[in-house]
Design a protein around this motif. Structure first.
Motif, PDB file in Angstrom:
ATOM      1  N   GLU A 124      27.895  11.782 -20.935  1.00 26.95           N
ATOM      2  CA  GLU A 124      29.060  12.565 -21.326  1.00 26.95           C
ATOM      3  C   GLU A 124      30.281  11.648 -21.311  1.00 26.95           C
ATOM      4  N   LYS A 125      31.025  11.652 -22.429  1.00 26.60           N
ATOM      5  CA  LYS A 125      32.203  10.801 -22.555  1.00 26.60           C
ATOM      6  C   LYS A 125      33.429  11.654 -22.886  1.00 26.60           C
ATOM      7  N   GLU A 126      34.564  11.225 -22.352  1.00 27.43           N
ATOM      8  CA  GLU A 126      35.834  11.846 -22.728  1.00 27.43           C
ATOM      9  C   GLU A 126      36.345  11.104 -23.952  1.00 27.43           C
ATOM     10  N   VAL A 127      36.490  11.816 -25.060  1.00 29.60           N
ATOM     11  CA  VAL A 127      36.840  11.193 -26.329  1.00 29.60           C
ATOM     12  C   VAL A 127      37.955  11.963 -27.034  1.00 29.60           C
ATOM     13  N   ILE A 128      38.543  11.293 -28.017  1.00 29.54           N
ATOM     14  CA  ILE A 128      39.413  11.992 -28.952  1.00 29.54           C
ATOM     15  C   ILE A 128      38.839  11.794 -30.350  1.00 29.54           C
ATOM     16  N   GLU A 129      39.173  12.717 -31.202  1.00 29.67           N
ATOM     17  CA  GLU A 129      38.671  12.720 -32.560  1.00 29.67           C
ATOM     18  C   GLU A 129      39.656  12.009 -33.479  1.00 29.67           C
ATOM     19  N   LEU A 130      39.128  11.121 -34.311  1.00 31.22           N
ATOM     20  CA  LEU A 130      39.921  10.467 -35.353  1.00 31.22           C
ATOM     21  C   LEU A 130      39.389  10.974 -36.688  1.00 31.22           C
ATOM     22  N   ASN A 131      40.195  11.716 -37.408  1.00 31.71           N
ATOM     23  CA  ASN A 131      39.753  12.312 -38.668  1.00 31.71           C
ATOM     24  C   ASN A 131      39.700  11.263 -39.775  1.00 31.71           C
ATOM     25  N   ILE A 132      38.640  11.327 -40.551  1.00 39.56           N
ATOM     26  CA  ILE A 132      38.463  10.398 -41.669  1.00 39.56           C
ATOM     27  C   ILE A 132      39.632  10.515 -42.652  1.00 39.56           C
ATOM     28  N   VAL A 133      40.124  11.728 -42.866  1.00 39.21           N
ATOM     29  CA  VAL A 133      41.211  11.903 -43.835  1.00 39.21           C
ATOM     30  C   VAL A 133      42.496  11.202 -43.407  1.00 39.21           C
ATOM     31  N   ASP A 134      42.616  10.853 -42.128  1.00 40.44           N
ATOM     32  CA  ASP A 134      43.797  10.142 -41.640  1.00 40.44           C
ATOM     33  C   ASP A 134      43.634   8.623 -41.673  1.00 40.44           C
ATOM     34  N   ALA A 135      42.478   8.163 -42.070  1.00 42.89           N
ATOM     35  CA  ALA A 135      42.176   6.730 -42.025  1.00 42.89           C
ATOM     36  C   ALA A 135      42.631   6.017 -43.298  1.00 42.89           C
ATOM     37  N   ASP A 136      42.871   4.731 -43.144  1.00 43.57           N
ATOM     38  CA  ASP A 136      43.050   3.836 -44.278  1.00 43.57           C
ATOM     39  C   ASP A 136      41.636   3.447 -44.706  1.00 43.57           C
ATOM     40  N   LEU A 137      41.257   3.767 -45.941  1.00 48.05           N
ATOM     41  CA  LEU A 137      39.894   3.513 -46.418  1.00 48.05           C
ATOM     42  C   LEU A 137      39.881   2.335 -47.375  1.00 48.05           C
ATOM     43  N   ARG A 138      38.926   1.427 -47.148  1.00 45.04           N
ATOM     44  CA  ARG A 138      38.812   0.233 -47.995  1.00 45.04           C
ATOM     45  C   ARG A 138      37.343  -0.071 -48.264  1.00 45.04           C
ATOM     46  N   ILE A 139      37.115  -0.721 -49.406  1.00 45.21           N
ATOM     47  CA  ILE A 139      35.785  -1.222 -49.705  1.00 45.21           C
ATOM     48  C   ILE A 139      35.548  -2.418 -48.781  1.00 45.21           C
ATOM     49  N   THR A 140      34.475  -2.393 -48.020  1.00 50.19           N
ATOM     50  CA  THR A 140      34.245  -3.401 -46.994  1.00 50.19           C
ATOM     51  C   THR A 140      34.132  -4.808 -47.566  1.00 50.19           C
ATOM     52  N   THR A 141      33.399  -4.977 -48.647  1.00 49.83           N
ATOM     53  CA  THR A 141      33.148  -6.325 -49.162  1.00 49.83           C
ATOM     54  C   THR A 141      34.347  -6.954 -49.860  1.00 49.83           C
ATOM     55  N   THR A 142      35.285  -6.129 -50.343  1.00 48.48           N
ATOM     56  CA  THR A 142      36.419  -6.678 -51.092  1.00 48.48           C
ATOM     57  C   THR A 142      37.767  -6.464 -50.415  1.00 48.48           C
ATOM     58  N   GLY A 143      37.858  -5.462 -49.535  1.00 41.25           N
ATOM     59  CA  GLY A 143      39.132  -5.122 -48.917  1.00 41.25           C
ATOM     60  C   GLY A 143      40.001  -4.241 -49.799  1.00 41.25           C
ATOM     61  N   GLU A 144      39.487  -3.875 -50.959  1.00 42.94           N
ATOM     62  CA  GLU A 144      40.256  -3.060 -51.901  1.00 42.94           C
ATOM     63  C   GLU A 144      40.516  -1.671 -51.318  1.00 42.94           C
TER      64      GLU A 144
END
Length: 165
Positions: A124-144
């Motif tokens: 059991e871990k105490e965690v907080i949720e990070l929503n995907i919609v709040d993230a900066d999204l990039r293509i991993t191989t290009t950084g785009e």
């Protein structure tokens, strides 16, 4: 090389490909408070890196342990980021720099003890949720940067949730 070391190396290489213009350096210890650091544009940046074994669209969020978050926030970095690499060539990044206790509600969740390592042990871990919609999204191989992923992701998550009922 064990499973943990493979995840570490993979995550570091992906971080360098996502943020090609940042000269990343990496910590040496397995339990350091962060995984990477850089001085970029007169700012000190620290990063916690996670390599996930599923696609971005499988879940609407990621979690960070409160203990890990607090250790990150104790550092005198100008910018603190949490990075999750996914199997579908997408990397999500959250800026945690200005996060305070009032910004989130911790929850207790049974999770794998470690992200990598081959042995699956739940604790059991105490965690907080990070929503995907709040993230900066990039293509991993290009950084785009891919702003449009957010809209298609929301649709995919909605369909996923509807089909699980």
């Amino acid at each position: 090389m064990n499973e943990f070391e493979k995840y570490e190396i993979d995550g570091r290489e992906k971080l360098k490909s996502v943020f090609k213009n940042v000269n990343w350096e990496f910590t040496a210890g397995q339990f350091d408070p962060y995984d990477a650091y850089a001085n970029h544009k007169n700012k000190t940046i620290i990063a916690e890196i996670k390599t996930r074994n599923y696609d971005l669209y499988e879940y609407p969020n990621c979690f960070i342990e409160v203990k890990k978050l607090n250790n990150l926030l104790k550092n005198e970095a100008d910018e603190i980021i949490y990075v999750s690499h996914f199997t579908n060539n997408v990397t999500a990044t959250w800026n945690l720099t200005n996060l305070t206790n009032e910004d989130y509600t911790p929850q207790m969740i049974w999770m794998n003890k470690t992200t990598a390592g081959g042995i699956i042990q739940k604790i059991e871990k105490e965690v907080i949720e990070l929503n995907i919609v709040d993230a900066d999204l990039r293509i991993t191989t290009t950084g785009e940067k891919r702003e449009y992923l957010t809209q298609s992701m929301l649709k995919a998550l909605q369909l996923y949730k509807e089909n699980k009922k």
